[in-house]
Design a protein around this motif. Structure first.
Motif, PDB file in Angstrom:
ATOM      1  N   LYS A   1       0.831  -1.190   0.000  1.00  0.00           N
ATOM      2  CA  LYS A   1       0.000   0.000   0.000  1.00  0.00           C
ATOM      3  C   LYS A   1       0.874   1.250   0.000  1.00  0.00           C
ATOM      4  N   LYS A   2       0.500   2.232  -0.813  1.00  0.00           N
ATOM      5  CA  LYS A   2       1.251   3.481  -0.847  1.00  0.00           C
ATOM      6  C   LYS A   2       1.063   4.227   0.468  1.00  0.00           C
ATOM      7  N   ALA A   3       2.031   5.073   0.791  1.00  0.00           N
ATOM      8  CA  ALA A   3       2.059   5.704   2.104  1.00  0.00           C
ATOM      9  C   ALA A   3       2.175   7.220   2.025  1.00  0.00           C
ATOM     10  N   THR A   4       1.901   7.834   3.180  1.00  0.00           N
ATOM     11  CA  THR A   4       2.095   9.266   3.366  1.00  0.00           C
ATOM     12  C   THR A   4       3.249   9.461   4.336  1.00  0.00           C
ATOM     13  N   LEU A   5       4.127  10.394   4.017  1.00  0.00           N
ATOM     14  CA  LEU A   5       5.209  10.784   4.905  1.00  0.00           C
ATOM     15  C   LEU A   5       4.901  12.174   5.442  1.00  0.00           C
ATOM     16  N   VAL A   6       4.800  12.287   6.758  1.00  0.00           N
ATOM     17  CA  VAL A   6       4.565  13.568   7.415  1.00  0.00           C
ATOM     18  C   VAL A   6       5.934  14.105   7.831  1.00  0.00           C
ATOM     19  N   LEU A   7       6.365  15.184   7.185  1.00  0.00           N
ATOM     20  CA  LEU A   7       7.653  15.793   7.504  1.00  0.00           C
ATOM     21  C   LEU A   7       7.418  16.996   8.406  1.00  0.00           C
TER      22      LEU A   7
ATOM     23  N   LYS B   1      -4.346   7.737  10.231  1.00  0.00           N
ATOM     24  CA  LYS B   1      -4.487   6.384  10.783  1.00  0.00           C
ATOM     25  C   LYS B   1      -5.954   5.989  10.898  1.00  0.00           C
ATOM     26  N   GLU B   2      -6.830   6.933  11.280  1.00  0.00           N
ATOM     27  CA  GLU B   2      -8.269   6.662  11.351  1.00  0.00           C
ATOM     28  C   GLU B   2      -8.820   6.247   9.992  1.00  0.00           C
ATOM     29  N   LYS B   3      -8.196   6.765   8.925  1.00  0.00           N
ATOM     30  CA  LYS B   3      -8.631   6.433   7.564  1.00  0.00           C
ATOM     31  C   LYS B   3      -7.846   5.248   7.001  1.00  0.00           C
ATOM     32  N   ASN B   4      -7.163   4.528   7.880  1.00  0.00           N
ATOM     33  CA  ASN B   4      -6.404   3.330   7.517  1.00  0.00           C
ATOM     34  C   ASN B   4      -5.311   3.591   6.487  1.00  0.00           C
ATOM     35  N   GLN B   5      -4.717   4.749   6.562  1.00  0.00           N
ATOM     36  CA  GLN B   5      -3.613   5.082   5.672  1.00  0.00           C
ATOM     37  C   GLN B   5      -2.298   4.572   6.269  1.00  0.00           C
ATOM     38  N   ASN B   6      -1.379   4.211   5.416  1.00  0.00           N
ATOM     39  CA  ASN B   6      -0.034   3.833   5.828  1.00  0.00           C
ATOM     40  C   ASN B   6       0.743   5.132   6.030  1.00  0.00           C
ATOM     41  N   VAL B   7       1.294   5.344   7.225  1.00  0.00           N
ATOM     42  CA  VAL B   7       1.907   6.628   7.569  1.00  0.00           C
ATOM     43  C   VAL B   7       3.314   6.431   8.120  1.00  0.00           C
ATOM     44  N   PHE B   8       4.205   7.320   7.681  1.00  0.00           N
ATOM     45  CA  PHE B   8       5.537   7.449   8.251  1.00  0.00           C
ATOM     46  C   PHE B   8       5.668   8.877   8.746  1.00  0.00           C
ATOM     47  N   ALA B   9       6.504   9.089   9.749  1.00  0.00           N
ATOM     48  CA  ALA B   9       6.661  10.432  10.307  1.00  0.00           C
ATOM     49  C   ALA B   9       8.126  10.722  10.591  1.00  0.00           C
ATOM     50  N   PHE B  10       8.516  11.960  10.300  1.00  0.00           N
ATOM     51  CA  PHE B  10       9.857  12.441  10.613  1.00  0.00           C
ATOM     52  C   PHE B  10       9.704  13.728  11.404  1.00  0.00           C
ATOM     53  N   GLY B  11      10.431  13.824  12.518  1.00  0.00           N
ATOM     54  CA  GLY B  11      10.382  15.025  13.339  1.00  0.00           C
ATOM     55  C   GLY B  11      11.680  15.229  14.089  1.00  0.00           C
TER      56      GLY B  11
ATOM     57  N   GLY C   1       0.528   5.307  17.297  1.00  0.00           N
ATOM     58  CA  GLY C   1       1.178   4.060  16.927  1.00  0.00           C
ATOM     59  C   GLY C   1       2.221   4.194  15.828  1.00  0.00           C
ATOM     60  N   VAL C   2       2.425   5.408  15.340  1.00  0.00           N
ATOM     61  CA  VAL C   2       3.409   5.662  14.275  1.00  0.00           C
ATOM     62  C   VAL C   2       4.695   6.181  14.917  1.00  0.00           C
ATOM     63  N   PRO C   3       5.809   5.475  14.729  1.00  0.00           N
ATOM     64  CA  PRO C   3       7.070   5.969  15.282  1.00  0.00           C
ATOM     65  C   PRO C   3       7.504   7.246  14.549  1.00  0.00           C
ATOM     66  N   VAL C   4       7.976   8.217  15.302  1.00  0.00           N
ATOM     67  CA  VAL C   4       8.509   9.443  14.711  1.00  0.00           C
ATOM     68  C   VAL C   4      10.015   9.256  14.579  1.00  0.00           C
ATOM     69  N   ASP C   5      10.472   9.202  13.353  1.00  0.00           N
ATOM     70  CA  ASP C   5      11.892   9.026  13.074  1.00  0.00           C
ATOM     71  C   ASP C   5      12.615  10.365  13.198  1.00  0.00           C
ATOM     72  N   VAL C   6      13.805  10.344  13.758  1.00  0.00           N
ATOM     73  CA  VAL C   6      14.619  11.554  13.851  1.00  0.00           C
ATOM     74  C   VAL C   6      15.787  11.499  12.869  1.00  0.00           C
ATOM     75  N   GLN C   7      15.926  10.383  12.198  1.00  0.00           N
ATOM     76  CA  GLN C   7      16.906  10.207  11.125  1.00  0.00           C
ATOM     77  C   GLN C   7      16.145  10.001   9.827  1.00  0.00           C
ATOM     78  N   LEU C   8      16.589  10.661   8.768  1.00  0.00           N
ATOM     79  CA  LEU C   8      15.933  10.487   7.474  1.00  0.00           C
ATOM     80  C   LEU C   8      16.166   9.075   6.975  1.00  0.00           C
ATOM     81  N   LYS C   9      15.117   8.454   6.499  1.00  0.00           N
ATOM     82  CA  LYS C   9      15.191   7.093   5.981  1.00  0.00           C
ATOM     83  C   LYS C   9      14.767   7.069   4.528  1.00  0.00           C
ATOM     84  N   LYS C  10      15.199   6.037   3.828  1.00  0.00           N
ATOM     85  CA  LYS C  10      14.799   5.845   2.435  1.00  0.00           C
ATOM     86  C   LYS C  10      13.516   5.022   2.432  1.00  0.00           C
TER      87      LYS C  10
END
Length: 120
Positions: free
Chosen positions: A2-8, A26-36, A44-53
């Protein structure tokens, strides 16, 4: 996959729009990644502090001011998202032009409004 959204620019502060949008995605069952800037978890979405590919990123939604975006131009372009959403306060004509030259759609919009009006 499933395609995802990245919240920067994800914030652990519950009153921040970036935090609220992760909950709504998440309520809309979207696949989410987060960077902060601060490590933690939002809905339930881990907030990454390192940029990932990340792979299969459909949408990057920005919660970073234009000055902070500049260091991420290449990174975002390399992710090859279908679109980038410039939320209020993140508008950046220079970056939008670069994205469009690479065939990436740009939207100046509020992700929360897009979700609420079924336009996401």
């Amino acid at each position: 996959m499933k395609k995802a959204t990245l919240v920067l620019g994800a914030s652990l502060k519950e009153d921040r729009y970036s935090n609220i949008v992760i909950h709504r995605l998440k309520e809309k069952n979207q696949n989410v990644f987060a960077f902060g800037m601060q490590e933690g978890t939002i809905a339930g979405v881990p907030v990454d502090v390192q940029l990932k590919k990340y792979s299969n990123i459909d949408t990057v939604t920005l919660y970073l001011n234009p000055m902070r975006q500049e260091a991420l131009y290449g990174y975002i372009i390399d992710l090859q998202p279908r679109r980038v959403i410039f939320n209020p306060g993140t508008e950046n004509d220079v970056f939008a032009k670069l994205l469009q030259e690479k065939g990436i759609e740009c939207e100046v919009a509020c992700t929360l409004v897009l979700l609420a009006t079924q336009q996401y």
